[in-house]
Scaffold this motif. Structure first.
Motif, PDB file in Angstrom:
ATOM      1  N   GLU A 123       0.830  -1.205   0.000  1.00 32.47           N
ATOM      2  CA  GLU A 123       0.000   0.000   0.000  1.00 32.47           C
ATOM      3  C   GLU A 123       0.867   1.260   0.000  1.00 32.47           C
ATOM      4  O   GLU A 123       0.631   2.206  -0.754  1.00 32.47           O
ATOM      5  N   ASP A 124       1.898   1.246   0.840  1.00 32.54           N
ATOM      6  CA  ASP A 124       2.782   2.411   0.928  1.00 32.54           C
ATOM      7  C   ASP A 124       3.576   2.644  -0.350  1.00 32.54           C
ATOM      8  O   ASP A 124       3.901   3.776  -0.692  1.00 32.54           O
ATOM      9  N   LYS A 125       3.886   1.558  -1.023  1.00 28.71           N
ATOM     10  CA  LYS A 125       4.608   1.725  -2.300  1.00 28.71           C
ATOM     11  C   LYS A 125       3.754   2.541  -3.269  1.00 28.71           C
ATOM     12  O   LYS A 125       4.217   3.489  -3.892  1.00 28.71           O
ATOM     13  N   PHE A 126       2.479   2.156  -3.395  1.00 23.94           N
ATOM     14  CA  PHE A 126       1.600   2.914  -4.299  1.00 23.94           C
ATOM     15  C   PHE A 126       1.470   4.357  -3.833  1.00 23.94           C
ATOM     16  O   PHE A 126       1.496   5.295  -4.634  1.00 23.94           O
ATOM     17  N   ARG A 127       1.335   4.530  -2.524  1.00 23.22           N
ATOM     18  CA  ARG A 127       1.185   5.876  -1.995  1.00 23.22           C
ATOM     19  C   ARG A 127       2.432   6.714  -2.315  1.00 23.22           C
ATOM     20  O   ARG A 127       2.339   7.872  -2.705  1.00 23.22           O
ATOM     21  N   ALA A 128       3.594   6.092  -2.179  1.00 23.31           N
ATOM     22  CA  ALA A 128       4.843   6.801  -2.465  1.00 23.31           C
ATOM     23  C   ALA A 128       4.943   7.195  -3.935  1.00 23.31           C
ATOM     24  O   ALA A 128       5.613   8.168  -4.280  1.00 23.31           O
ATOM     25  N   PHE A 129       4.235   6.432  -4.783  1.00 25.57           N
ATOM     26  CA  PHE A 129       4.214   6.769  -6.205  1.00 25.57           C
ATOM     27  C   PHE A 129       3.107   7.769  -6.541  1.00 25.57           C
ATOM     28  O   PHE A 129       2.839   8.029  -7.711  1.00 25.57           O
ATOM     29  N   GLY A 130       2.452   8.288  -5.523  1.00 24.84           N
ATOM     30  CA  GLY A 130       1.470   9.345  -5.773  1.00 24.84           C
ATOM     31  C   GLY A 130       0.039   8.871  -5.905  1.00 24.84           C
ATOM     32  O   GLY A 130      -0.814   9.597  -6.414  1.00 24.84           O
ATOM     33  N   TRP A 131      -0.231   7.650  -5.476  1.00 24.37           N
ATOM     34  CA  TRP A 131      -1.584   7.103  -5.552  1.00 24.37           C
ATOM     35  C   TRP A 131      -2.288   7.238  -4.207  1.00 24.37           C
ATOM     36  O   TRP A 131      -1.654   7.331  -3.166  1.00 24.37           O
ATOM     37  N   GLU A 132      -3.607   7.175  -4.258  1.00 22.12           N
ATOM     38  CA  GLU A 132      -4.386   6.868  -3.062  1.00 22.12           C
ATOM     39  C   GLU A 132      -4.436   5.341  -2.988  1.00 22.12           C
ATOM     40  O   GLU A 132      -4.557   4.673  -4.021  1.00 22.12           O
ATOM     41  N   ALA A 133      -4.332   4.806  -1.794  1.00 15.32           N
ATOM     42  CA  ALA A 133      -4.313   3.345  -1.684  1.00 15.32           C
ATOM     43  C   ALA A 133      -4.990   2.901  -0.401  1.00 15.32           C
ATOM     44  O   ALA A 133      -4.963   3.615   0.615  1.00 15.32           O
ATOM     45  N   ARG A 134      -5.610   1.746  -0.458  1.00 13.43           N
ATOM     46  CA  ARG A 134      -6.150   1.140   0.761  1.00 13.43           C
ATOM     47  C   ARG A 134      -6.169  -0.380   0.616  1.00 13.43           C
ATOM     48  O   ARG A 134      -6.128  -0.912  -0.485  1.00 13.43           O
ATOM     49  N   THR A 135      -6.220  -1.036   1.756  1.00 14.59           N
ATOM     50  CA  THR A 135      -6.171  -2.488   1.791  1.00 14.59           C
ATOM     51  C   THR A 135      -7.514  -3.031   2.265  1.00 14.59           C
ATOM     52  O   THR A 135      -8.117  -2.465   3.190  1.00 14.59           O
ATOM     53  N   ILE A 136      -7.967  -4.085   1.634  1.00 11.84           N
ATOM     54  CA  ILE A 136      -9.259  -4.674   1.999  1.00 11.84           C
ATOM     55  C   ILE A 136      -9.152  -6.202   2.016  1.00 11.84           C
ATOM     56  O   ILE A 136      -8.149  -6.764   1.560  1.00 11.84           O
ATOM     57  N   ASP A 137     -10.194  -6.836   2.489  1.00 11.95           N
ATOM     58  CA  ASP A 137     -10.350  -8.285   2.364  1.00 11.95           C
ATOM     59  C   ASP A 137     -10.943  -8.550   0.978  1.00 11.95           C
ATOM     60  O   ASP A 137     -12.095  -8.183   0.706  1.00 11.95           O
ATOM     61  N   GLY A 138     -10.172  -9.158   0.129  1.00 12.89           N
ATOM     62  CA  GLY A 138     -10.575  -9.357  -1.265  1.00 12.89           C
ATOM     63  C   GLY A 138     -11.579 -10.463  -1.492  1.00 12.89           C
ATOM     64  O   GLY A 138     -11.888 -10.792  -2.635  1.00 12.89           O
ATOM     65  N   HIS A 139     -12.091 -11.051  -0.427  1.00 13.45           N
ATOM     66  CA  HIS A 139     -13.175 -12.023  -0.582  1.00 13.45           C
ATOM     67  C   HIS A 139     -14.484 -11.517   0.009  1.00 13.45           C
ATOM     68  O   HIS A 139     -15.482 -12.231  -0.011  1.00 13.45           O
ATOM     69  N   ASP A 140     -14.468 -10.306   0.529  1.00 17.39           N
ATOM     70  CA  ASP A 140     -15.626  -9.751   1.226  1.00 17.39           C
ATOM     71  C   ASP A 140     -16.323  -8.736   0.305  1.00 17.39           C
ATOM     72  O   ASP A 140     -15.800  -7.637   0.065  1.00 17.39           O
ATOM     73  N   PHE A 141     -17.489  -9.136  -0.203  1.00 13.77           N
ATOM     74  CA  PHE A 141     -18.160  -8.277  -1.200  1.00 13.77           C
ATOM     75  C   PHE A 141     -18.440  -6.861  -0.697  1.00 13.77           C
ATOM     76  O   PHE A 141     -18.181  -5.898  -1.418  1.00 13.77           O
ATOM     77  N   PRO A 142     -18.971  -6.711   0.515  1.00 12.22           N
ATOM     78  CA  PRO A 142     -19.213  -5.330   0.963  1.00 12.22           C
ATOM     79  C   PRO A 142     -17.932  -4.493   0.965  1.00 12.22           C
ATOM     80  O   PRO A 142     -17.950  -3.327   0.534  1.00 12.22           O
ATOM     81  N   GLN A 143     -16.828  -5.089   1.395  1.00 14.45           N
ATOM     82  CA  GLN A 143     -15.563  -4.334   1.387  1.00 14.45           C
ATOM     83  C   GLN A 143     -15.103  -4.022  -0.044  1.00 14.45           C
ATOM     84  O   GLN A 143     -14.612  -2.928  -0.324  1.00 14.45           O
ATOM     85  N   ILE A 144     -15.255  -4.992  -0.928  1.00 17.16           N
ATOM     86  CA  ILE A 144     -14.835  -4.771  -2.326  1.00 17.16           C
ATOM     87  C   ILE A 144     -15.667  -3.656  -2.956  1.00 17.16           C
ATOM     88  O   ILE A 144     -15.140  -2.721  -3.577  1.00 17.16           O
ATOM     89  N   LEU A 145     -16.977  -3.746  -2.763  1.00 18.38           N
ATOM     90  CA  LEU A 145     -17.859  -2.740  -3.381  1.00 18.38           C
ATOM     91  C   LEU A 145     -17.607  -1.361  -2.794  1.00 18.38           C
ATOM     92  O   LEU A 145     -17.591  -0.360  -3.515  1.00 18.38           O
ATOM     93  N   GLU A 146     -17.369  -1.327  -1.498  1.00 19.66           N
ATOM     94  CA  GLU A 146     -17.109  -0.042  -0.848  1.00 19.66           C
ATOM     95  C   GLU A 146     -15.808   0.553  -1.386  1.00 19.66           C
ATOM     96  O   GLU A 146     -15.723   1.746  -1.679  1.00 19.66           O
ATOM     97  N   ALA A 147     -14.792  -0.309  -1.551  1.00 17.29           N
ATOM     98  CA  ALA A 147     -13.494   0.184  -2.031  1.00 17.29           C
ATOM     99  C   ALA A 147     -13.583   0.665  -3.482  1.00 17.29           C
ATOM    100  O   ALA A 147     -12.972   1.682  -3.848  1.00 17.29           O
ATOM    101  N   LEU A 148     -14.341  -0.049  -4.298  1.00 16.83           N
ATOM    102  CA  LEU A 148     -14.484   0.384  -5.691  1.00 16.83           C
ATOM    103  C   LEU A 148     -15.234   1.714  -5.751  1.00 16.83           C
ATOM    104  O   LEU A 148     -14.950   2.564  -6.598  1.00 16.83           O
TER     105      LEU A 148
END
Lengths: 313, 276
Positions: free
Chosen positions: B197-222
């Motif tokens: 996550e920090d690597k992307f942030r250091a490259f100028g992105w917004e980034a966050r980490t989620i549980d990639g099997h949890d639909f509510p988290q995936i939909l919220e992140a998208l």
């Protein structure tokens, strides 16, 4: 004699093309003042993308633009375009036959003082072996201008190899360049020279000198290396002696392409003028072309050797 | 867009898993582990989030999905077939001579495949090109790039990450299928990737980490990614390689190995048991 570098002609042509076709976009990798895409960047700042010193990103981004209907011209030096981003070109552009035009400048030894790291001597080989790829090596400014427009009209990937050094003007505006069509610059029946890029002018000089020695030599500008103009190669072979001339390794380039046709269709005594499986070095362009055997005199000598002892030399 | 409930998405995910197992089992080769780990991500995109018209696969305003981790082709094919881009019967031709379902996806052979991938690390740069094209054309489609985590070891990913933030490509979302495994073992042992996550942030992105099997988290992140302006957004989705098939889970041996017929049966039975 007027001289214009093909990279200069490319830069000017891009601006013309940009005015004609809004789909044209240009990408560079921090060399826009050397590849001359800077002219386009000044005229169309919103359609120019500098990708920084990142050739893989350059090619990948060009692929994405092409997938959305743009006609991207991606430019950097030939050594980096063909080497640094080979996989991006092979898998990312040519395999899906995307409409990306790779306009690589600083091909060959005539890069000069920067030395071997910057002198692409194998790029024609590398690009020619990739399916779907069209490879064009224009001989002068006018042919470059037309090749840029032809590349834009052509659907699919194109590798356009351009040079740093100002080279003599051969063609006027009346000339018509077509992808896949060689141009006969001089008729002759005693031998043939098939050349590309800055070696076309050298071939013409060699033919003139040979004329004074009593040899009538056919001179072919093979500006499209792929698809190769097979008819023109066979016509050259009917003279009985073919010399190829390229500012490139003799392994895999124009000479090899010609030999592939002749070996299978009309075996003909051949000689290849080009760089003999070695890297270049720093030096003035003319000094390098001399040292590595890429002048009209070397072509002339190759023709004479073939004529005097065509077989079993 | 389409208002599928979470339960419907879960059912669709199970259906995609069944296709993946059946396709790779029939083909006798392929990559089950990394296909199964990204099922929920791809399901959310294709059956809830992305603007698509399977009858008009070249619709200029469609959202674009790039499977940068091209070896997860069975997952992409399963989603495209379920979405209606081509007949489901085609799925069982995976990897066979003459099939449009190549071992790695080819955009000229199969409707719905946006980019030919397979050589790792290339998808993000292609996404950048699409995002720049959208801006030039004043179109509001979005580009989603799914990367493997092992793939982040390719230098080209970071060339592209740099370019995406340089050009402020907020119409681009990268999703990392962070299953922590690659062919030779754990990513942290082979070539450590953290902190992703920090690597992307250091490259100028917004980034966050989620549980990639949890639909509510995936939909919220998208949804969050869509709201990020002026920058690209990266979602690091923690997943389980081989998810849904117990004997494949967290086992790098299933990166690129096909299940035998009895293993296919066991896997399908397990997926059946997961039906609520």
């Amino acid at each position: 004699m007027q001289k214009i570098a093909t990279r200069e002609a490319y830069g000017r042509a891009l601006v013309q093309l940009g005015h004609q076709d809004p789909r044209v976009v240009v990408l560079d990798a921090d060399l826009s003042r050397s590849t001359m895409t800077v002219y386009f960047a000044r005229e169309f700042p919103h359609r120019f993308f500098n990708m920084g010193v990142a050739e893989q990103s350059l090619m990948g981004t060009a692929a994405g633009l092409a997938l959305c209907g743009k006609i991207p011209f991606a430019s950097t030096f030939a050594v980096f375009a063909s080497g640094r981003a080979y996989d991006q070109i092979r898998n990312g552009i040519a395999y899906p036959a995307l409409n990306v035009k790779i306009a690589a400048t600083h091909g060959g030894l005539s890069v000069g003082e920067d030395g071997a790291s910057h002198q692409a001597l194998e790029d024609i080989t590398l690009m020619r072996v990739i399916p779907n790829m069209t490879v064009i090596v224009p001989a002068d400014a006018e042919e470059t201008r037309q090749a840029v427009f032809a590349a834009a009209r052509h659907e699919g990937p194109v590798y356009l190899r351009l040079g740093r050094l100002p080279v003599p003007v051969i063609y006027e505006e009346e000339y018509v360049f077509q992808i896949g069509r060689a141009h006969i610059l001089r008729e002759g029946e005693d031998a043939a020279i098939i050349a590309c890029g800055l070696m076309v002018h050298e071939a013409l000089r060699a033919a003139e000198e040979l004329d004074s020695l009593g040899f009538k030599v056919l001179v072919v500008n093979m500006s499209t290396i792929k698809p190769l103009d097979r008819e023109a190669v066979l016509r050259a072979a009917r003279t009985g002696a073919v010399v190829t001339a390229e500012e490139h390794s003799v392994i895999g380039g124009l000479g090899s392409a010609v030999a592939e046709v002749l070996a299978q269709e009309l075996p003909t005594p051949m000689a290849m003028v080009g760089v003999k499986d070695t890297f270049g070095e720093s030096g003035k362009p003319q000094e390098l072309l001399e040292k590595y055997g890429l002048t009209h005199r070397h072509i002339l000598q190759a023709v004479l050797t073939l004529k005097r002892a065509p077989l079993g030399r | 867009m389409v208002g599928n409930s979470i339960r419907e998405l879960e059912a669709k995910a199970r259906q995609l898993r069944r296709h993946i197992i059946q396709m790779i089992g029939k083909a006798g080769s392929g990559h089950p582990g990394g296909s199964l780990s990204a099922v929920e991500i791809v399901t959310a995109l294709y059956f809830r989030v992305m603007r698509l018209d399977p009858k008009n696969p070249h619709w200029p305003d469609r959202d674009r999905f790039i499977l940068s981790k091209g070896h997860a082709a069975p997952l992409l094919y399963a989603a495209l077939a379920e979405k209606g881009f081509f007949p489901k019967e085609w799925l069982l031709t995976l990897r066979q001579l003459g099939s449009p379902l190549q071992g790695h996806p080819h955009c000229r052979y199969l409707p719905g495949v946006e980019v030919s991938t397979g050589s790792l690390g290339q998808g993000l740069a292609v996404g950048n090109g699409m995002a720049l094209a959208a801006r030039l054309d004043k179109r509001d489609y979005r580009i989603y790039v799914l990367l493997g985590d092992g793939e982040l070891q390719e230098g080209m990913v970071w060339e592209a990450a740099m370019a995406a933030s340089h050009y402020g490509l907020d119409n681009l979302t990268a999703i990392v299928d962070r299953n922590f495994l690659q062919i030779d073992g754990s990513t942290e042992q082979v070539m450590s990737l953290e902190p992703v996550e920090d690597k992307f942030r250091a490259f100028g992105w917004e980034a966050r980490t989620i549980d990639g099997h949890d639909f509510p988290q995936i939909l919220e992140a998208l949804d969050w990614a869509r709201r990020v302006k002026g920058k690209p957004a990266a979602i690091v989705a923690h997943t389980i390689k081989g998810k849904g098939v117990s004997f494949m889970e967290n086992n790098p041996d299933w990166h690129g190995k096909a299940p035998k017929p009895e293993e296919v049966e066991r896997a399908l039975a397990e997926l059946q048991d997961q039906e609520g």
